[in-house]
Design a protein around this motif. Structure first.
Motif, PDB file in Angstrom:
ATOM      1  N   LYS A 136      13.096  31.290  93.527  1.00  0.00           N
ATOM      2  CA  LYS A 136      12.225  32.395  93.100  1.00  0.00           C
ATOM      3  C   LYS A 136      12.237  33.513  94.143  1.00  0.00           C
ATOM      4  N   ARG A 137      12.179  33.133  95.409  1.00  0.00           N
ATOM      5  CA  ARG A 137      12.184  34.117  96.485  1.00  0.00           C
ATOM      6  C   ARG A 137      13.472  34.935  96.469  1.00  0.00           C
ATOM      7  N   ILE A 138      14.602  34.244  96.302  1.00  0.00           N
ATOM      8  CA  ILE A 138      15.905  34.924  96.269  1.00  0.00           C
ATOM      9  C   ILE A 138      15.984  35.877  95.079  1.00  0.00           C
ATOM     10  N   LEU A 139      15.498  35.453  93.914  1.00  0.00           N
ATOM     11  CA  LEU A 139      15.529  36.306  92.724  1.00  0.00           C
ATOM     12  C   LEU A 139      14.718  37.584  92.927  1.00  0.00           C
ATOM     13  N   LEU A 140      13.549  37.443  93.562  1.00  0.00           N
ATOM     14  CA  LEU A 140      12.721  38.623  93.832  1.00  0.00           C
ATOM     15  C   LEU A 140      13.429  39.599  94.763  1.00  0.00           C
ATOM     16  N   LEU A 141      14.097  39.055  95.775  1.00  0.00           N
ATOM     17  CA  LEU A 141      14.826  39.915  96.706  1.00  0.00           C
ATOM     18  C   LEU A 141      16.006  40.595  96.015  1.00  0.00           C
ATOM     19  N   LYS A 142      16.687  39.863  95.128  1.00  0.00           N
ATOM     20  CA  LYS A 142      17.836  40.427  94.425  1.00  0.00           C
ATOM     21  C   LYS A 142      17.444  41.573  93.500  1.00  0.00           C
ATOM     22  N   LYS A 143      16.229  41.501  92.954  1.00  0.00           N
ATOM     23  CA  LYS A 143      15.764  42.555  92.062  1.00  0.00           C
ATOM     24  C   LYS A 143      15.557  43.881  92.797  1.00  0.00           C
ATOM     25  N   SER A 144      15.210  43.779  94.064  1.00  0.00           N
ATOM     26  CA  SER A 144      14.926  44.996  94.820  1.00  0.00           C
ATOM     27  C   SER A 144      16.052  45.433  95.763  1.00  0.00           C
ATOM     28  N   ILE A 145      17.002  44.509  96.025  1.00  0.00           N
ATOM     29  CA  ILE A 145      18.104  44.823  96.955  1.00  0.00           C
ATOM     30  C   ILE A 145      19.431  44.539  96.269  1.00  0.00           C
ATOM     31  N   ARG A 146      20.221  45.566  96.064  1.00  0.00           N
ATOM     32  CA  ARG A 146      21.512  45.423  95.377  1.00  0.00           C
ATOM     33  C   ARG A 146      22.670  45.189  96.339  1.00  0.00           C
ATOM     34  N   ASP A 147      22.581  45.747  97.504  1.00  0.00           N
ATOM     35  CA  ASP A 147      23.665  45.615  98.479  1.00  0.00           C
ATOM     36  C   ASP A 147      23.715  44.182  99.031  1.00  0.00           C
ATOM     37  N   ASP A 160      25.172  42.814 101.730  1.00  0.00           N
ATOM     38  CA  ASP A 160      24.907  42.663 103.168  1.00  0.00           C
ATOM     39  C   ASP A 160      23.412  42.809 103.464  1.00  0.00           C
ATOM     40  N   LYS A 161      22.794  43.783 102.818  1.00  0.00           N
ATOM     41  CA  LYS A 161      21.353  43.992 103.021  1.00  0.00           C
ATOM     42  C   LYS A 161      20.551  42.818 102.457  1.00  0.00           C
ATOM     43  N   LEU A 162      21.037  42.267 101.342  1.00  0.00           N
ATOM     44  CA  LEU A 162      20.370  41.108 100.746  1.00  0.00           C
ATOM     45  C   LEU A 162      20.442  39.918 101.682  1.00  0.00           C
ATOM     46  N   LYS A 163      21.621  39.655 102.223  1.00  0.00           N
ATOM     47  CA  LYS A 163      21.802  38.548 103.157  1.00  0.00           C
ATOM     48  C   LYS A 163      20.880  38.704 104.369  1.00  0.00           C
ATOM     49  N   PHE A 164      20.803  39.931 104.868  1.00  0.00           N
ATOM     50  CA  PHE A 164      19.942  40.208 106.020  1.00  0.00           C
ATOM     51  C   PHE A 164      18.467  39.974 105.667  1.00  0.00           C
TER      52      PHE A 164
END
Length: 261
Positions: A65-76, A78-82
Motif C-alpha cells: 500500500k505504501r509503495i502504491l501511494l508513492l507511485k501515484k505521486s512520483i513518476r520518476d 530514481d526519485k521513487l526509489k529514493f
C-alpha cells in the motif's frame, strides 16, 4: 489513574476488562530493582530485535500500500526509489523512540512464560490487574520542566505478516501493537510511551529504556516464585521485600506441585 494514560480503542471488551489478571515474569535481580527504584523499566523497542527482528515492522500488504501511494505521486523511477529508501529510514528509528513495558494476560501462571523469561535462572512473576497497574503508574517526564508523556495501553494482535493486514489503526504506534503468530503464546498486553515528538523538537532522549514511576504496593497483588525455587530462594525474596519495607503476598509456583493418584 493519571490523565495521560490512554486506553486504545477496541482493547476492552467481553474477554478483557480492567479487572483482568496480568503477569510479568523476571529474574529476582530485576524484581529487586523495581522495589529499590519504585519504577518500571520500559525497554526501547530496539532492544527487542534480537528476539523478534520484526519488532515495529509492517506487513507485506501494508508495505505494498505504501509503495502504491508513492507511485501515484512520483513518476520518476530514481526519485521513487529514493522516496522508498527515505520512508524506510524514517520509520526504523521509531524503534528507538518507542519505550515498551510487556505483560502477559492470563488467569493462571504459564509454563512457557516461565521457560522463556526466566531462562536458566530462578525468577519471580509479578501478578496484578490492568486497573491496579494503571493506578500504580506515576507520570513520566523526560525533564522536570517538560509535560508528562502519554502512556498508551493495548493488547498485541497476532497476524500473518505475509498475508494479513493491520486492521487496528493507532498512527505511528500501529506496528507496535502487532506481532507475528509465532508469539501468540505470549498473549501480550503492552504499555507504550512514544518519544517521537520529543525527538522532533530536538530533545535528547535515552537510547535504551526509561524508568517510569511505579508504586509496588498498588501495582503488585502477588509475587509467585518459579517452579524451581528452593526454600533459600523464598527466604531471599522475603528478605528483599522486607529490606524495602513492603507488605507483599508471596508464594511458590504450583506447577511442580506433587500430584495425587
Amino acid at each position: 489513574m493519571h490523565q495521560n494514560i490512554k486506553i486504545l480503542e477496541n482493547f476492552l471488551g467481553t474477554d478483557i476488562s480492567l479487572e483482568s489478571k496480568i503477569w510479568r515474569y523476571m529474574s529476582i535481580e530485576k524484581f529487586e530493582k523495581i522495589l529499590e527504584s519504585k519504577s518500571l523499566y520500559f525497554s526501547s523497542a530496539e532492544q527487542f530485535i534480537n528476539n523478534d527482528s520484526h519488532e515495529g515492522a509492517i506487513t507485506e500488504k501494508e508495505y505494498e500500500k505504501r509503495i502504491l501511494l508513492l507511485k501515484k505521486s512520483i513518476r520518476d523511477e530514481d526519485k521513487l526509489k529514493f522516496a522508498i529508501e527515505q520512508t524506510e529510514k524514517a520509520f526504523k528509528p521509531l524503534r528507538e523512540y518507542n519505550k515498551i513495558s510487556c505483560w502477559h494476560l492470563n488467569n493462571e501462571e504459564n509454563f512457557a512464560m516461565w521457560s522463556y523469561y526466566q531462562g536458566k535462572d530462578k525468577g519471580v512473576a509479578i501478578v496484578s490487574t490492568i486497573k491496579d497497574l494503571l493506578d500504580s503508574l506515576g507520570e513520566y517526564k523526560i525533564e522536570e520542566s517538560y509535560g508528562s508523556e502519554t502512556i498508551y495501553i493495548g493488547k498485541v494482535n497476532y497476524i500473518n505478516y505475509e498475508t494479513d493486514e493491520m486492521s487496528e489503526r493507532y498512527g505511528f504506534l500501529t506496528p507496535y501493537f502487532y506481532k507475528r503468530k509465532f508469539y501468540e503464546y505470549e498473549n501480550e498486553l503492552r504499555l507504550v510511551i512514544s518519544l517521537r515528538l520529543a525527538v522532533e523538537y530536538g530533545v535528547k532522549i535515552p537510547k535504551d529504556g526509561i524508568n517510569v514511576p511505579f508504586c509496588p504496593q498498588i501495582g503488585i497483588n502477588q509475587i509467585i516464585l518459579s517452579p524451581q525455587s528452593s526454600e533459600e530462594d523464598i527466604k531471599m525474596v522475603e528478605d528483599i521485600i522486607s529490606k524495602y519495607n513492603f507488605d507483599l503476598k508471596l508464594r511458590k509456583s504450583e506447577l511442580n506441585k506433587t500430584p495425587k493418584f
